[in-house]
Design a protein around this motif. Sequence first.
Motif, PDB file in Angstrom:
ATOM      1  N   ALA B 173       0.818  -1.218   0.000  1.00  0.00           N
ATOM      2  CA  ALA B 173       0.000   0.000   0.000  1.00  0.00           C
ATOM      3  C   ALA B 173       0.849   1.265   0.000  1.00  0.00           C
ATOM      4  O   ALA B 173       0.426   2.295  -0.527  1.00  0.00           O
ATOM      5  CB  ALA B 173      -0.943   0.004   1.206  1.00  0.00           C
ATOM      6  N   TYR B 174       2.031   1.203   0.582  1.00  0.00           N
ATOM      7  CA  TYR B 174       2.891   2.395   0.570  1.00  0.00           C
ATOM      8  C   TYR B 174       3.328   2.715  -0.861  1.00  0.00           C
ATOM      9  O   TYR B 174       3.268   3.849  -1.312  1.00  0.00           O
ATOM     10  CB  TYR B 174       4.137   2.187   1.438  1.00  0.00           C
ATOM     11  CG  TYR B 174       3.861   2.100   2.918  1.00  0.00           C
ATOM     12  CD1 TYR B 174       3.051   3.043   3.557  1.00  0.00           C
ATOM     13  CD2 TYR B 174       4.431   1.098   3.695  1.00  0.00           C
ATOM     14  CE1 TYR B 174       2.811   2.976   4.924  1.00  0.00           C
ATOM     15  CE2 TYR B 174       4.202   1.020   5.066  1.00  0.00           C
ATOM     16  CZ  TYR B 174       3.397   1.957   5.679  1.00  0.00           C
ATOM     17  OH  TYR B 174       3.172   1.886   7.022  1.00  0.00           O
ATOM     18  N   GLU B 175       3.751   1.670  -1.567  1.00  0.00           N
ATOM     19  CA  GLU B 175       4.200   1.883  -2.951  1.00  0.00           C
ATOM     20  C   GLU B 175       3.047   2.346  -3.834  1.00  0.00           C
ATOM     21  O   GLU B 175       3.192   3.250  -4.654  1.00  0.00           O
ATOM     22  CB  GLU B 175       4.768   0.574  -3.523  1.00  0.00           C
ATOM     23  CG  GLU B 175       6.149   0.260  -2.970  1.00  0.00           C
ATOM     24  CD  GLU B 175       6.620  -1.160  -3.299  1.00  0.00           C
ATOM     25  OE1 GLU B 175       5.935  -1.863  -4.081  1.00  0.00           O
ATOM     26  OE2 GLU B 175       7.673  -1.555  -2.757  1.00  0.00           O
ATOM     27  N   MET B 176       1.877   1.728  -3.634  1.00  0.00           N
ATOM     28  CA  MET B 176       0.725   2.086  -4.459  1.00  0.00           C
ATOM     29  C   MET B 176       0.288   3.526  -4.206  1.00  0.00           C
ATOM     30  O   MET B 176       0.030   4.292  -5.130  1.00  0.00           O
ATOM     31  CB  MET B 176      -0.438   1.127  -4.157  1.00  0.00           C
ATOM     32  CG  MET B 176      -0.210  -0.288  -4.678  1.00  0.00           C
ATOM     33  SD  MET B 176      -1.206  -1.538  -3.785  1.00  0.00           S
ATOM     34  CE  MET B 176      -2.850  -0.878  -3.933  1.00  0.00           C
ATOM     35  N   GLY B 177       0.215   3.886  -2.910  1.00  0.00           N
ATOM     36  CA  GLY B 177      -0.230   5.239  -2.544  1.00  0.00           C
ATOM     37  C   GLY B 177       0.730   6.290  -3.055  1.00  0.00           C
ATOM     38  O   GLY B 177       0.336   7.314  -3.601  1.00  0.00           O
ATOM     39  N   LYS B 178       2.002   5.986  -2.904  1.00  0.00           N
ATOM     40  CA  LYS B 178       3.029   6.937  -3.316  1.00  0.00           C
ATOM     41  C   LYS B 178       3.015   7.126  -4.843  1.00  0.00           C
ATOM     42  O   LYS B 178       3.085   8.245  -5.337  1.00  0.00           O
ATOM     43  CB  LYS B 178       4.385   6.410  -2.843  1.00  0.00           C
ATOM     44  CG  LYS B 178       5.540   7.330  -3.026  1.00  0.00           C
ATOM     45  CD  LYS B 178       6.681   6.883  -2.108  1.00  0.00           C
ATOM     46  CE  LYS B 178       8.025   7.187  -2.701  1.00  0.00           C
ATOM     47  NZ  LYS B 178       9.131   6.938  -1.777  1.00  0.00           N
ATOM     48  N   ALA B 179       2.887   6.020  -5.560  1.00  0.00           N
ATOM     49  CA  ALA B 179       2.896   6.093  -7.020  1.00  0.00           C
ATOM     50  C   ALA B 179       1.729   6.949  -7.529  1.00  0.00           C
ATOM     51  O   ALA B 179       1.864   7.707  -8.487  1.00  0.00           O
ATOM     52  CB  ALA B 179       2.817   4.689  -7.613  1.00  0.00           C
ATOM     53  N   GLN B 180       0.613   6.840  -6.844  1.00  0.00           N
ATOM     54  CA  GLN B 180      -0.572   7.562  -7.290  1.00  0.00           C
ATOM     55  C   GLN B 180      -0.427   9.075  -7.160  1.00  0.00           C
ATOM     56  O   GLN B 180      -0.976   9.833  -7.957  1.00  0.00           O
ATOM     57  CB  GLN B 180      -1.769   7.079  -6.478  1.00  0.00           C
ATOM     58  CG  GLN B 180      -3.089   7.484  -7.072  1.00  0.00           C
ATOM     59  CD  GLN B 180      -4.242   6.970  -6.230  1.00  0.00           C
ATOM     60  OE1 GLN B 180      -4.085   6.072  -5.400  1.00  0.00           O
ATOM     61  NE2 GLN B 180      -5.411   7.558  -6.429  1.00  0.00           N
ATOM     62  N   TYR B 181       0.301   9.519  -6.129  1.00  0.00           N
ATOM     63  CA  TYR B 181       0.383  10.960  -5.878  1.00  0.00           C
ATOM     64  C   TYR B 181       1.755  11.549  -6.182  1.00  0.00           C
ATOM     65  O   TYR B 181       1.972  12.738  -5.989  1.00  0.00           O
ATOM     66  CB  TYR B 181      -0.019  11.260  -4.431  1.00  0.00           C
ATOM     67  CG  TYR B 181      -1.501  11.013  -4.233  1.00  0.00           C
ATOM     68  CD1 TYR B 181      -2.424  11.981  -4.596  1.00  0.00           C
ATOM     69  CD2 TYR B 181      -1.964   9.793  -3.751  1.00  0.00           C
ATOM     70  CE1 TYR B 181      -3.783  11.751  -4.471  1.00  0.00           C
ATOM     71  CE2 TYR B 181      -3.316   9.539  -3.615  1.00  0.00           C
ATOM     72  CZ  TYR B 181      -4.222  10.525  -3.980  1.00  0.00           C
ATOM     73  OH  TYR B 181      -5.560  10.289  -3.859  1.00  0.00           O
ATOM     74  N   ARG B 182       2.664  10.740  -6.651  1.00  0.00           N
ATOM     75  CA  ARG B 182       4.022  11.222  -6.903  1.00  0.00           C
ATOM     76  C   ARG B 182       4.063  12.051  -8.173  1.00  0.00           C
ATOM     77  O   ARG B 182       3.535  11.635  -9.205  1.00  0.00           O
ATOM     78  CB  ARG B 182       4.969  10.025  -7.021  1.00  0.00           C
ATOM     79  CG  ARG B 182       6.430  10.358  -6.788  1.00  0.00           C
ATOM     80  CD  ARG B 182       7.209   9.060  -6.659  1.00  0.00           C
ATOM     81  NE  ARG B 182       8.631   9.255  -6.572  1.00  0.00           N
ATOM     82  CZ  ARG B 182       9.289   9.487  -5.437  1.00  0.00           C
ATOM     83  NH1 ARG B 182       8.618   9.589  -4.316  1.00  0.00           N
ATOM     84  NH2 ARG B 182      10.587   9.635  -5.431  1.00  0.00           N
ATOM     85  N   GLU B 183       4.703  13.220  -8.085  1.00  0.00           N
ATOM     86  CA  GLU B 183       4.811  14.082  -9.260  1.00  0.00           C
ATOM     87  C   GLU B 183       6.260  14.317  -9.633  1.00  0.00           C
ATOM     88  O   GLU B 183       6.616  15.382 -10.109  1.00  0.00           O
ATOM     89  CB  GLU B 183       4.148  15.434  -8.974  1.00  0.00           C
ATOM     90  CG  GLU B 183       2.659  15.345  -8.759  1.00  0.00           C
ATOM     91  CD  GLU B 183       2.110  16.678  -8.286  1.00  0.00           C
ATOM     92  OE1 GLU B 183       2.309  17.681  -8.989  1.00  0.00           O
ATOM     93  OE2 GLU B 183       1.510  16.716  -7.207  1.00  0.00           O
ATOM     94  N   VAL B 184       7.110  13.351  -9.342  1.00  0.00           N
ATOM     95  CA  VAL B 184       8.517  13.499  -9.708  1.00  0.00           C
ATOM     96  C   VAL B 184       8.975  12.239 -10.421  1.00  0.00           C
ATOM     97  O   VAL B 184       8.349  11.187 -10.296  1.00  0.00           O
ATOM     98  CB  VAL B 184       9.417  13.728  -8.473  1.00  0.00           C
ATOM     99  CG1 VAL B 184       9.201  15.098  -7.901  1.00  0.00           C
ATOM    100  CG2 VAL B 184       9.176  12.670  -7.414  1.00  0.00           C
ATOM    101  N   ASP B 185      10.071  12.355 -11.124  1.00  0.00           N
ATOM    102  CA  ASP B 185      10.607  11.177 -11.798  1.00  0.00           C
ATOM    103  C   ASP B 185      11.391  10.335 -10.809  1.00  0.00           C
ATOM    104  O   ASP B 185      12.057  10.876  -9.943  1.00  0.00           O
ATOM    105  CB  ASP B 185      11.531  11.595 -12.953  1.00  0.00           C
ATOM    106  CG  ASP B 185      10.827  12.538 -13.905  1.00  0.00           C
ATOM    107  OD1 ASP B 185       9.598  12.386 -14.085  1.00  0.00           O
ATOM    108  OD2 ASP B 185      11.504  13.430 -14.456  1.00  0.00           O
ATOM    109  N   GLY B 186      11.337   9.067 -10.997  1.00  0.00           N
ATOM    110  CA  GLY B 186      12.177   8.171 -10.209  1.00  0.00           C
ATOM    111  C   GLY B 186      11.679   7.896  -8.818  1.00  0.00           C
ATOM    112  O   GLY B 186      10.833   8.517  -8.286  1.00  0.00           O
TER     113      GLY B 186
END
Lengths: 281, 186
Positions: B173-186
Amino acid sequence: MREINVDTITDEVARLCIEACYYLGDDVLAALKKARANEPSPVGQAVLDQILQNAEIASRGELPLCQDTGLTVVFLELGQEVHIVGGSLYEAIQAGVRKGYKEGYLRKSVVEKPFSARINTGDNTPAVIHTEIVPGDRLKITVAPKGGGSENMSYLRMFSPAAGRQGIIDWVVECVDKSGANPCPPIIVGVGIGGTIERTTLIAKKALLRPVGQPHPDPEVAEMEAEILERVNKLGIGPQGLGGRTTALAVHVETFPCHIASMPAAVNIQCHSARHKEVVI
Amino acid sequence: MAAIKITTPLTDEVIEQLHAGDNVLITGTIYVGRDAAHKRLVAALDAGEELPFDPRGQIIYYMGPSPARPGRPIGSAGPTTSYRMDPYAPRLLEVGLKGMIGKGNRSQPVREAMQKYKAVYFAAIGGAAALIANSIKEAEVIAYPDLGAEALRRLRVEDFPAVVVNDIYGNDAYEMGKAQYREVDG
Ligand code: SF4
């Protein structure tokens, strides 16, 4: 010379320990409410609601905000015209910590002998005390219990001056990114830049005492704070690391002049349970 | 997002239904231990001794409470950071532990062990310790009382709020949540 009795200091420290652990500052509450209003993630919103609800339950004075009531960090600003009477200043502070942690039903989280017999000291002492001698005849005491989860997410780097402003900004963002959910986001990021190894870490920690979100008086530093905050909140970590835009409530940077060959920098992360209370005697 | 109500001990059928990101409310008995207690549990396993509780189907909550006031079962009781238990967790999963509650990422070996032995990792809200305390109805130290706040405890909980972080399908869930709201590369 103005006299202050050690008994007064003990009582005040005890009171500050308890108050810090039960009553979240208005600045932190306001920042959390603002974050709740702006958080797009439903999970993030739910987490922030629970954090606010938790603060409300704790304020009834029965259950501390967090079970980790921290290692007690005490900052003193001692006026040079103050005469402490009746005993030792530092012992009075340790006695205050002992009293506050007992009477406030706070967790004792200090072990002796860090790398061998990690036996609990039983009363949360010793507190870490930082003293500054200042002009005047007052004593200012700030009690800041610091939880292990967020303290463990601390970083120090001796930069080459060529790394510049950008080098520091990128590194701070990287530190927050790799800390992820561990320091209980939303966090406050304390950054120290300059000085020596011990000075830079101390100002990083002191930066956490500033009212949440109050910009640094130097516009150049304030601009850096805003830039780091924006980048940190684009990492996606969000409340409790479950995704969202509120990773940090604020970034506070403090600076100090440094050697021509150095540019030390430190990051000290504060969790949302941002506890500190102060008194001027 | 309605919460899924689950009761302990956890069966494989229940675990198969849980997915990363699900909100759950846990009711029943859970056990509490952190670094020092884990060290002793694994030492007991290594020595071929019996554990102070039967781990099969059970949940361990990584937590060290603040002292209980008179009339309360426990003080504030939020999660501690889980990675410190990573070196010990696979051993306990191997002997039937089905759930862990803490906060923060788990190591790759722990995630693999969860898939292998069908167990889940839940996050409780770090720092929501007073709120969580209200879902704890009974608490008792069952072993290692010398460890104080770190002693091994048994709790009876009702609607203990948590989020599924790692399910048995390899999701996080951490990876999923982060991926959804991440606005940076990498
Ligand atoms: S990091 Fe802060 S909020 Fe989280 S458990 Fe530690 S003290 Fe509590």
